[in-house]
Design an enzyme around this catalytic site. Structure first.
Site, PDB file in Angstrom:
ATOM      1  CG  HIS A   1     -33.137  -2.751 -48.931  1.00  0.00           C
ATOM      2  ND1 HIS A   1     -33.651  -2.365 -50.156  1.00  0.00           N
ATOM      3  CD2 HIS A   1     -34.154  -2.653 -48.065  1.00  0.00           C
ATOM      4  CE1 HIS A   1     -34.924  -2.042 -50.010  1.00  0.00           C
ATOM      5  NE2 HIS A   1     -35.260  -2.199 -48.748  1.00  0.00           N
TER       6      HIS A   1
ATOM      7  CG  HIS B   1     -35.398   0.006 -44.066  1.00  0.00           C
ATOM      8  ND1 HIS B   1     -35.895  -1.244 -43.765  1.00  0.00           N
ATOM      9  CD2 HIS B   1     -35.715   0.209 -45.390  1.00  0.00           C
ATOM     10  CE1 HIS B   1     -36.458  -1.770 -44.849  1.00  0.00           C
ATOM     11  NE2 HIS B   1     -36.370  -0.914 -45.840  1.00  0.00           N
TER      12      HIS B   1
ATOM     13  CD  GLU C   1     -36.256  -5.713 -48.115  1.00  0.00           C
ATOM     14  OE1 GLU C   1     -36.264  -5.179 -46.993  1.00  0.00           O
ATOM     15  OE2 GLU C   1     -37.020  -5.341 -49.014  1.00  0.00           O
TER      16      GLU C   1
HETATM   17  C1  BGC Z   1     -39.811  -1.684 -47.786  1.00  0.00           C
HETATM   18  C2  BGC Z   1     -40.491  -0.747 -48.744  1.00  0.00           C
HETATM   19  C3  BGC Z   1     -39.618   0.441 -48.934  1.00  0.00           C
HETATM   20  C4  BGC Z   1     -38.282  -0.027 -49.461  1.00  0.00           C
HETATM   21  C5  BGC Z   1     -37.316   1.077 -49.682  1.00  0.00           C
HETATM   22  C6  BGC Z   1     -38.515  -2.096 -48.377  1.00  0.00           C
HETATM   23  O1  BGC Z   1     -37.838  -2.954 -47.517  1.00  0.00           O
HETATM   24  O2  BGC Z   1     -40.600  -2.795 -47.481  1.00  0.00           O
HETATM   25  O3  BGC Z   1     -41.732  -0.333 -48.260  1.00  0.00           O
HETATM   26  O4  BGC Z   1     -40.188   1.354 -49.823  1.00  0.00           O
HETATM   27  O5  BGC Z   1     -37.735  -0.943 -48.552  1.00  0.00           O
HETATM   28  O6  BGC Z   1     -37.329   1.952 -48.651  1.00  0.00           O
END
Ligand code: BGC
Length: 362
Positions: free
Chosen positions: A189, A115, A326
């Site tokens: 998210h 991310h 997402e």
């Molecule tokens: C990921 C997860 C992660 C979450 C929060 C999601 O987009 O795929 O693995 O734990 O985000 O960080």
């Protein structure tokens, strides 16, 4: 005053939402439509801090997880409601090669980059410009990510437009331009619970995903590269299926994700915008449809929520109390030439659209 017969478009208002430790003020923008749907988003991370939609009796409830104030988002948030970038999802080992040069990124998720790094787009302050149109209201968030930020090449100018329409559609329109080639993969998210938070776990929500295949991952959630059919697996959501129906099956991919934490390859044909997913919650009648121009969608069943977070109104978020859908390009694409490219080059414009549509069944 409105002329007789003229349609009400809703409204946008802004108010203070606390300050960063250095003193910078954070604003909250509240978008409301004529049906009473209300979206509140803040300039820190573009975070959607609340989203109120009606149930089948017209009762409005907040359907996203988060905190009452800025402090929660600053200290412990698992990306609740935020814009994710420069690269949503994982880049294996925090490295990629682009035009012959190796780039090294933060490894902030075990051995991988997640991310956008230590201070991704979820943790920066965005400029905000509200707008009102005939049939919609919204806010345009913009951010200039400097060359080298979090290890990524190029100055990247990003805008993310949030629009709430009179038809209960929440539209995200992402645009970016760069002055050097760089990977870009932007998403949103929000963690949803259509029963209205804190509504318990999301295992009874019925999910449909318009995908014949998905990208299986290793134990660190990096795709192996091959695309696998969902047919005959717990990843087959082509017809409505409770999220919890198969989540505890003894299956290697579910073990790797600790549940669902996987990218689905959307069936698209020639269409630009496709319906990627639908979620229905039968107790309240709430339904959410997700449309996107993206090739994939990450379905995350909130597996890392474990009761350690106390969110809005003192509610403890237990295991799988929220899910994320997402829309995005596939994980680790900068290292996977066989996946759709995430590289943006100077002179090109990144443009991606996702729409969440809220409705009810009787
Ligand atoms: C990921 C997860 C992660 C979450 C929060 C999601 O987009 O795929 O693995 O734990 O985000 O960080």
């Amino acid at each position: 005053m409105r002329a007789p017969g003229e349609r009400s478009t809703g409204s946008v208002t802004s108010a203070a939402f606390g300050s960063l430790p250095g003193g910078r003020r954070i604003e909250a923008y509240t978008l409301t439509n004529p049906a009473g749907v209300e979206v509140q988003a803040i300039t820190y991370g573009g975070i959607i801090v609340s989203l109120k939609v009606p149930d089948r009796h017209g009762q409005l409830h907040d359907v996203v997880l988060g905190y009452d104030d800025l402090a929660g988002y600053l200290t412990e948030s698992p990306y609740f409601g935020a814009i994710i970038g420069r690269y949503a999802n994982r880049i294996g080992r925090g490295r990629f090669v682009l035009d012959g040069r190796t780039y090294t990124l933060a490894t902030n998720d075990g051995p991988n980059h997640l991310h956008g790094g230590v201070k991704g787009f979820d943790k920066v302050v965005w400029e905000a410009e509200p707008f009102e149109k005939t049939d919609s209201v919204g806010v345009i968030f913009s951010y200039s990510s400097p060359d080298g930020e979090e290890g990524y090449p190029g100055n990247l100018a990003v805008t993310v437009e949030y629009t709430l329409t009179a038809n209960n559609e929440l539209i995200f329109d992402y645009r970016a331009v760069t002055d050097k080639a760089t990977p870009v993969n932007l998403t949103q998210h929000s963690y949803f619970n259509l029963a209205g938070t804190p509504g318990g776990d999301i295992l009874d929500h019925e999910l449909t995903i318009n995908a014949d295949s998905f990208t299986p991952v290793d134990a660190t959630l990096i795709p192996y590269g091959a695309v696998a059919p969902v047919e005959g697996t717990p990843f087959d959501f082509r017809t409505p299926t409770a999220i919890g129906a198969r989540i505890e099956q003894d299956e290697q991919q579910l073990e790797h994700g600790l549940g669902y934490d996987h990218n689905f390859v959307l069936n698209r044909g020639d269409a630009m915008l496709v319906r990627a997913a639908q979620v229905y919650e039968s107790k309240t009648g709430r339904q959410m449809d997700v449309y996107t121009t993206e090739p994939g969608i990450q379905f995350y069943s909130g597996n890392f929520l474990d009761g350690s977070i106390t969110g809005k109104a003192g509610h403890v978020y237990g295991h799988r109390y929220g899910f994320c859908l997402e829309p995005q390009h596939f994980p680790d694409s900068p290292n996977r030439p066989e996946f759709p490219s995430t590289i943006l080059r100077p002179g090109e414009e990144y443009h991606s659209t996702t729409i969440y549509v809220f409705s009810v069944r009787p």
